[in-house]
Design a protein around this motif. Structure first.
Motif, PDB file in Angstrom:
ATOM      1  N   ALA A  20       0.828  -1.200   0.000  1.00 41.87           N
ATOM      2  CA  ALA A  20       0.000   0.000   0.000  1.00 41.87           C
ATOM      3  C   ALA A  20       0.867   1.256   0.000  1.00 41.87           C
ATOM      4  O   ALA A  20       0.583   2.228  -0.699  1.00 41.87           O
ATOM      5  CB  ALA A  20      -0.936  -0.001   1.213  1.00 41.87           C
ATOM      6  N   ARG A  21       1.965   1.214   0.800  1.00 37.63           N
ATOM      7  CA  ARG A  21       2.871   2.370   0.827  1.00 37.63           C
ATOM      8  C   ARG A  21       3.535   2.564  -0.536  1.00 37.63           C
ATOM      9  O   ARG A  21       3.704   3.694  -1.004  1.00 37.63           O
ATOM     10  CB  ARG A  21       3.937   2.180   1.914  1.00 37.63           C
ATOM     11  N   LEU A  22       3.919   1.452  -1.173  1.00 39.73           N
ATOM     12  CA  LEU A  22       4.539   1.555  -2.492  1.00 39.73           C
ATOM     13  C   LEU A  22       3.569   2.138  -3.504  1.00 39.73           C
ATOM     14  O   LEU A  22       3.955   2.947  -4.358  1.00 39.73           O
ATOM     15  CB  LEU A  22       5.015   0.178  -2.959  1.00 39.73           C
ATOM     16  N   ARG A  23       2.292   1.737  -3.416  1.00 37.38           N
ATOM     17  CA  ARG A  23       1.291   2.257  -4.344  1.00 37.38           C
ATOM     18  C   ARG A  23       1.102   3.754  -4.140  1.00 37.38           C
ATOM     19  O   ARG A  23       1.035   4.523  -5.095  1.00 37.38           O
ATOM     20  CB  ARG A  23      -0.039   1.525  -4.143  1.00 37.38           C
TER      21      ARG A  23
ATOM     22  N   ARG B 271       2.245   9.405  -5.688  1.00 35.02           N
ATOM     23  CA  ARG B 271       2.875  10.705  -5.446  1.00 35.02           C
ATOM     24  C   ARG B 271       3.850  11.058  -6.568  1.00 35.02           C
ATOM     25  O   ARG B 271       3.906  12.182  -7.072  1.00 35.02           O
ATOM     26  CB  ARG B 271       3.617  10.686  -4.116  1.00 35.02           C
ATOM     27  N   ILE B 272       4.662  10.062  -6.958  1.00 37.09           N
ATOM     28  CA  ILE B 272       5.649  10.288  -8.010  1.00 37.09           C
ATOM     29  C   ILE B 272       4.967  10.709  -9.297  1.00 37.09           C
ATOM     30  O   ILE B 272       5.387  11.653  -9.971  1.00 37.09           O
ATOM     31  CB  ILE B 272       6.482   9.011  -8.221  1.00 37.09           C
ATOM     32  N   VAL B 273       3.900  10.006  -9.657  1.00 39.09           N
ATOM     33  CA  VAL B 273       3.165  10.323 -10.874  1.00 39.09           C
ATOM     34  C   VAL B 273       2.639  11.755 -10.830  1.00 39.09           C
ATOM     35  O   VAL B 273       2.764  12.518 -11.799  1.00 39.09           O
ATOM     36  CB  VAL B 273       2.003   9.324 -11.062  1.00 39.09           C
ATOM     37  N   LEU B 274       2.047  12.153  -9.711  1.00 42.50           N
ATOM     38  CA  LEU B 274       1.470  13.496  -9.594  1.00 42.50           C
ATOM     39  C   LEU B 274       2.558  14.570  -9.617  1.00 42.50           C
ATOM     40  O   LEU B 274       2.369  15.637 -10.201  1.00 42.50           O
ATOM     41  CB  LEU B 274       0.641  13.602  -8.316  1.00 42.50           C
TER      42      LEU B 274
ATOM     43  N   PRO C  70      13.366   7.775  -1.188  1.00 42.82           N
ATOM     44  CA  PRO C  70      13.395   7.000  -2.433  1.00 42.82           C
ATOM     45  C   PRO C  70      12.469   7.564  -3.508  1.00 42.82           C
ATOM     46  O   PRO C  70      12.828   7.582  -4.689  1.00 42.82           O
ATOM     47  CB  PRO C  70      12.960   5.603  -1.986  1.00 42.82           C
ATOM     48  N   GLY C  71      11.298   8.030  -3.102  1.00 38.94           N
ATOM     49  CA  GLY C  71      10.375   8.611  -4.072  1.00 38.94           C
ATOM     50  C   GLY C  71      10.919   9.875  -4.693  1.00 38.94           C
ATOM     51  O   GLY C  71      10.789  10.100  -5.908  1.00 38.94           O
ATOM     52  N   VAL C  72      11.540  10.718  -3.869  1.00 40.87           N
ATOM     53  CA  VAL C  72      12.119  11.963  -4.369  1.00 40.87           C
ATOM     54  C   VAL C  72      13.259  11.658  -5.346  1.00 40.87           C
ATOM     55  O   VAL C  72      13.368  12.266  -6.414  1.00 40.87           O
ATOM     56  CB  VAL C  72      12.625  12.833  -3.205  1.00 40.87           C
TER      57      VAL C  72
ATOM     58  N   ARG D  59      13.644   9.054  -7.148  1.00 40.00           N
ATOM     59  CA  ARG D  59      13.090   8.492  -8.382  1.00 40.00           C
ATOM     60  C   ARG D  59      12.505   9.589  -9.272  1.00 40.00           C
ATOM     61  O   ARG D  59      12.633   9.536 -10.496  1.00 40.00           O
ATOM     62  CB  ARG D  59      12.023   7.451  -8.046  1.00 40.00           C
ATOM     63  N   VAL D  60      11.868  10.573  -8.656  1.00 43.02           N
ATOM     64  CA  VAL D  60      11.335  11.695  -9.427  1.00 43.02           C
ATOM     65  C   VAL D  60      12.460  12.407 -10.176  1.00 43.02           C
ATOM     66  O   VAL D  60      12.361  12.672 -11.378  1.00 43.02           O
ATOM     67  CB  VAL D  60      10.593  12.693  -8.511  1.00 43.02           C
ATOM     68  N   LEU D  61      13.545  12.713  -9.468  1.00 47.95           N
ATOM     69  CA  LEU D  61      14.663  13.410 -10.107  1.00 47.95           C
ATOM     70  C   LEU D  61      15.269  12.564 -11.222  1.00 47.95           C
ATOM     71  O   LEU D  61      15.643  13.082 -12.282  1.00 47.95           O
ATOM     72  CB  LEU D  61      15.725  13.754  -9.063  1.00 47.95           C
ATOM     73  N   TYR D  62      15.374  11.279 -10.976  1.00 51.05           N
ATOM     74  CA  TYR D  62      15.924  10.379 -11.989  1.00 51.05           C
ATOM     75  C   TYR D  62      15.054  10.366 -13.245  1.00 51.05           C
ATOM     76  O   TYR D  62      15.559  10.416 -14.371  1.00 51.05           O
ATOM     77  CB  TYR D  62      16.036   8.972 -11.405  1.00 51.05           C
TER      78      TYR D  62
END
Length: 318
Positions: free
Chosen positions: A23-26, A31-34, A89-91, A93-96
């Protein structure tokens, strides 16, 4: 009976933990998509290409993500110190993904978007400044710098893409290479080194080679196999297959690529078809190589790359 009961309780608890983790990964993906769509300014098609899915599917995901956030009241704001580990990790990935769109645009006339490259590096530098103890933040910055260092050689003066094997390495930015290698040399020896640091180490090996033929492909293959354990993604599998070809020959590469041919995400990923075309051409299977290039043209990509592929098809027909 007591042992069985305790085992059942452990399994239930592990399932609950796994469910919460998924659920956290989803939520993190949402968040990354938005962020990519509404803060980074990428189009829905560009975000979809980054996730290797259809644009319509991404549009549905964006709608669901907004609805979920509204329904659950997920807050947006500065995370507390205790939350940084979960948010980082999400941040990263966004930058990447922003940088990836800048280094190989999936739409538009140009092969690269330097504005996105600069912005991703700027934000990565800020992140490292705020969190200097975070190994993966430094690993990501190293990766971006080492990749950006090749920019001038990656395109011709008229904007056409240049394969790595044909690049003039004297055009690579030695200052960025030195900074990137300095970062990765430190990060690679730390306990927190992860997927981005390993990718930076791979980029450093490319930068160390004075010529394409001098590349330490065996070491790069070893690193990709380590990376596969941390990030078993289709793109990592594709890159591993390509490097395997450099180590063991085109037959080995073709066998590995054939094993990936049923992956629906890779089937709409242009570099997969280009890799197949190049390998088939090396094996003398010209007609199949032409078909692979043609399949690549059907995938998302920029106009300059499409012109490059069309030229390769023309050459094969001669």
């Amino acid at each position: 009976m007591a042992t069985a009961k305790n085992r059942a309780i452990d399994l239930i608890r592990s399932d609950e933990v796994r469910t919460r983790h998924l659920a956290r990964l989803r939520i993190e993906d949402e968040r990354i998509v938005l962020i990519l769509r509404f803060l980074s300014g990428l189009t829905t098609a560009e975000v979809a290409a980054g996730f290797l899915i259809e644009t319509a599917t991404m549009q549905q995901r964006i709608v669901r993500a907004k609805q979920r956030i509204l329904k659950t009241g997920i807050p947006f704001g500065r995370p507390a110190p205790a939350e940084l580990g979960d948010r980082l990790p999400g941040v990263l990935r966004v930058l990447y993904l922003i940088f990836t769109q800048g280094i190989n645009a999936t739409a538009g006339p140009a092969h690269t978007r330097v504005d996105l490259q600069h912005e991703a590096i700027r934000l990565a530098r800020l992140l490292v400044g705020y969190l200097p103890e975070q190994t993966e933040a430094r690993g990501l910055l190293a990766l971006l710098l080492l990749t950006r260092a090749r920019e001038t050689a990656r395109v011709t003066p008229d904007g056409q893409p240049v394969p790595l094997a044909e690049q003039d390495r004297s055009l690579w930015d030695s200052r960025l290479i030195a900074e990137g290698i300095g970062l990765v040399d430190v990060a690679a020896g730390e306990p927190g080194a992860g997927a981005f640091t390993i990718q930076a180490a791979i980029a450093a090996l490319h930068a160390d080679a004075a010529r394409f033929v001098d590349t330490d492909w065996k070491q790069i293959l070893l690193l990709y196999r380590v990376l596969s354990g941390l990030d078993p993604s289709p793109v990592v599998a594709l890159n591993t297959a390509i490097v395997l070809g450099r180590v063991s020959g085109p037959e080995a590469a073709m066998s590995a690529l054939d094993q990936l041919a049923d992956d629906t995400k890779l089937l709409r990923y242009r570099p997969f078809h280009i890799a197949r075309a190049i390998t088939l051409d090396e094996l003398g299977r010209t007609a199949e190589a032409e078909d692979a290039y043609a399949a690549g043209l059907e995938c998302p990509g920029n106009d300059a790359e499409s012109e490059y592929i069309t030229a390769r098809i023309t050459e094969l027909r001669r």
